[in-house]
Enzyme design. Sequence first.
Site, PDB file in Angstrom:
ATOM      1  N   CYS A 337       0.796  -1.236   0.000  1.00  0.00           N
ATOM      2  CA  CYS A 337       0.000   0.000   0.000  1.00  0.00           C
ATOM      3  C   CYS A 337       0.831   1.291   0.000  1.00  0.00           C
ATOM      4  CB  CYS A 337      -0.961   0.020   1.183  1.00  0.00           C
ATOM      5  SG  CYS A 337      -1.417  -1.578   1.844  1.00  0.00           S
ATOM      6  N   ARG A 366       6.616 -11.268   5.758  1.00  0.00           N
ATOM      7  CA  ARG A 366       6.060 -11.124   7.098  1.00  0.00           C
ATOM      8  C   ARG A 366       6.705 -12.166   8.002  1.00  0.00           C
ATOM      9  NH1 ARG A 366      -0.392 -10.176   5.509  1.00  0.00           N
ATOM     10  NH2 ARG A 366       0.028  -8.360   4.169  1.00  0.00           N
ATOM     11  N   GLN A 384       1.597 -11.075  -3.763  1.00  0.00           N
ATOM     12  CA  GLN A 384       0.167 -10.803  -3.822  1.00  0.00           C
ATOM     13  C   GLN A 384      -0.230 -10.232  -5.176  1.00  0.00           C
ATOM     14  OE1 GLN A 384      -0.167  -8.107  -0.362  1.00  0.00           O
ATOM     15  NE2 GLN A 384      -1.656  -9.554   0.453  1.00  0.00           N
ATOM     16  N   ASP A 386      -1.837  -7.658  -5.754  1.00  0.00           N
ATOM     17  CA  ASP A 386      -2.277  -6.531  -4.932  1.00  0.00           C
ATOM     18  C   ASP A 386      -2.712  -5.361  -5.798  1.00  0.00           C
ATOM     19  OD1 ASP A 386      -2.853  -5.440  -2.541  1.00  0.00           O
ATOM     20  OD2 ASP A 386      -0.784  -5.158  -1.878  1.00  0.00           O
ATOM     21  N   HIS A 388      -4.712  -1.307  -5.725  1.00  0.00           N
ATOM     22  CA  HIS A 388      -5.245  -0.174  -4.969  1.00  0.00           C
ATOM     23  C   HIS A 388      -5.950   0.770  -5.925  1.00  0.00           C
ATOM     24  CE1 HIS A 388      -2.143  -1.753  -2.241  1.00  0.00           C
ATOM     25  NE2 HIS A 388      -3.011  -1.403  -1.309  1.00  0.00           N
ATOM     26  N   LYS A 468     -13.596  -4.000   5.886  1.00  0.00           N
ATOM     27  CA  LYS A 468     -13.284  -4.765   4.685  1.00  0.00           C
ATOM     28  C   LYS A 468     -14.345  -5.834   4.427  1.00  0.00           C
ATOM     29  CE  LYS A 468     -10.246  -7.795   7.382  1.00  0.00           C
ATOM     30  NZ  LYS A 468      -8.895  -8.369   7.520  1.00  0.00           N
ATOM     31  N   HIS A 514      -8.194  -0.892  -0.935  1.00  0.00           N
ATOM     32  CA  HIS A 514      -7.207  -1.970  -0.984  1.00  0.00           C
ATOM     33  C   HIS A 514      -7.939  -3.228  -1.441  1.00  0.00           C
ATOM     34  CE1 HIS A 514      -4.482   0.272   1.947  1.00  0.00           C
ATOM     35  NE2 HIS A 514      -5.657   0.843   2.155  1.00  0.00           N
TER      36      HIS A 514
END
Length: 639
Positions: A337, A366, A384, A386, A388, A468, A514
Site C-alpha cells: 500500500c 512477514r 500478492q 495486490d 489499490h 473490509k 485496498h
Amino acid sequence: MIKISLPDGSQREYPGPVTVAEVAASIGPGLAKAALGGRIGHGAEAKLVDTSHRLEGDAALAIVTDKDPDGLELIRHSTAHLLAYAVKELFPDAQVTIGPVIDNGFYYDFAYKRPFTPDDLVAIEKKMAELAKKDEKVERRVLPRDEAVNYFKGLGEHYKAEIIGSIPAGQEVSLYREGGFEDLCRGPHVPSTGKLKHFKLMKVAGAYWRGDHRNEMLQRIYGTAWATKDELQQYLTMLEEAEKRDHRRLGKELDLFHLDEHSPGTVFWHPKGWTVWQEVEQYMRRVYRDNGYLEVKGPQILDKTLWEKTGHWQKYRENMFTTESEKRDYALKPMNCPGHILIFKQGIKSYRDLPLRFGEFGQCHRNEPTGGLHGIMRVRGFTQDDGHIFCTEEMILDECVAYTALLQKVYADFGFTQILYKVATRPEARIGSDDSWDKAEHALMESLRRSGCEFVIAPGDGAFYGPKIEYTLKDALGREWQCGTMQVDFFMAERLGAEYVAESGERRTPVMLHRAIVGSLERFIGILIEQHAGALPVWLAPTQVVVSSITDAQAEYVQDVVKTLKKQGVRAEADLRNEKITYKIREHSMQKVPYILVVGDKEKASGAVAVRARGNQDLGVMPLADFQAKLASDIATKV
C-alpha cells in the site's frame, strides 16, 4: 407464575422457578431425553446454559439438542473434558491445563513426564468410551477464587491453580464434576457423559503453556466429536481425502516445489511449479489489463519513517523484517500500500484521473512464527495480486460492485463457484473518525446488497485503518479459504500526503480501496493443488500433453506432433523411451498429465493420434487437427 416463551411463539407457565430440564420434560419425554442445554434470550444476546440451570423469572427459552449448532458446541466442549477425565484415569500424574473447542473438534493440553504415543491415544480413546457408557451425571458447583486455587493445588493441578490465580480476587469460579474428575470451566456442558458417543482422537502435538515460547512445552491432544455416527464418518472420510490432496505431498510427487530450512517460510519453485505460477500470474495480468488497472512495481525495502507515518511500525512491527544501512533503519515491505501511494503522488492528479487503479504482483515478507508456517499456504515470503484504487467518496459503491463481479468471474475460471461474504467492521484500536467509518462500512454492505450477495457481519474484525469485505472460497471438500478482500481506507493516503485536484480547484485526499482477488499466489496455488487433487485443469497443467511412441519407428512422427502442438502454444513433451507403452501411460497418469497421445504405425500412416484423457478415459483415434481443436477448446473454456 413464571412464563417461559418458546421459539414457536407459544408460552408455558410454571408455579415457581423451573430448570431447563423441567421445561423440556413438560413439553414431552422425547425432548427431555434429547435436551443437551438451553438458550436463554434472543439473537446475539442469547446465553447458552446447562439443562440444570434454574429460571427464576419470565424468559425466552430454546431447548438445545444435537440438531442445533449450539448442541454440537456443547458436545465438543464436554468431550474435551471427557478426554481429560480419561487421561487422569490412565495417567494420574498428568496435569491438565486448558481444553477449548476448535473448528470440527477440540483439544486439551497436558503436562506429563514423557511424550504420549500412538498406543496411548488408542488407550485414552478406549477409556473415554468406557466412561461415556457409564452415563455419569455432569454437575456444576461454584467456589470462591482463593478456595478454588487451594483446591486445585491440593490435587497437584498447579496449572489450573495458576489460571484461577490470574482471576481478580473476590470473584467466584465454576467447576464441573463427572464421576471422579472435576475441572475448572465456565460451562455449559451436556447433562451426562452418555450424551457423548461419536468421537475420535486425532493426533498429539507440542504447545507452549499459554502460547508463550518462553514457557514450558506441553502435549496437545486433538480430537473430533459429532452428533451422529454418520457425521463422524463423513468427517474422517473427508480428512482421508484431504490427506491425499495435501499440497505438500503432491508438490513433491509432481515435482512442483520444495521447502528448505536454508530459507524457512519461502518456496523453491521447480520448473513445473513455476509454469503453474506463471499461468496464474499471466491470467491475473490479463485481468488487470482488461479491467482498467495499470501495473506498477515498487521496491522491496522502504525506510522506517514511512511505516511510522502509516501506523504499521507501531501496530505491525513484530511481524516485519528489518535491516539497517548507513545508520538508517529499513523494513522489508509486509504489504504494498505505501509504495502505491508514493507512486500516486508523482505528478499532479486531477479528478478526471480518478478512479486510478494500480495493480502489482508485489513480493512481501512477514515474520510469521515458525510454528505457524504450513507448506506454501502460510509462508514468510509471498507475492500478492495486490491492487489499490484511488477514487472519490462518490465512486466507492460502483467500484466495489464492479470488483465483486470481477472476483466472481476469476474464481469461477479457477473452478470455485461457492463464495462466502463477510463484512469486517471497526475494531476498538483504530484510526479516523466514526463518521468516516460509518460511510466506509455502509458502502461495503450496500455494494454486496446490489451484487445480490448474502453476507454476515464480523464485528471488530476490520483493519485499524478501515473495514473490509472478506471473500471466502469453499473447495471440493467443503473447506473454507479466505482469499479475496476489499478494504475502504479514508486515512492512509492522507497520512502520506496524497492529493488530487477536485473539479472546484481545491486539493482533496483520495479514498483508497485496498483489494486482492487471489491474495498470496503461493497460498492460492496450494489451494488449487488441493482443490483439484493435483490434476490441474488443462489450461493450468504444467505439462498438457505427452506424446508417446510404441516403437522407435514412430520417433520422427512423435517429434513432428510435439512440434505442431508447441506451435499452437501447447506445453507438450515427447516420450521416446524404450519402455512398454503401458508403463509410459501409467507413469504419465501418475503425473496427472491431462492428455497422453499414443502413436503407433497406423497413427503415423494416417496422421492421427490415439488419445487418452486423464482419468483413464480412452477417447479413441482421431486426426491430429481434431485433437488440436479439442485441446484449444479445453484451454479457452478453462475446462
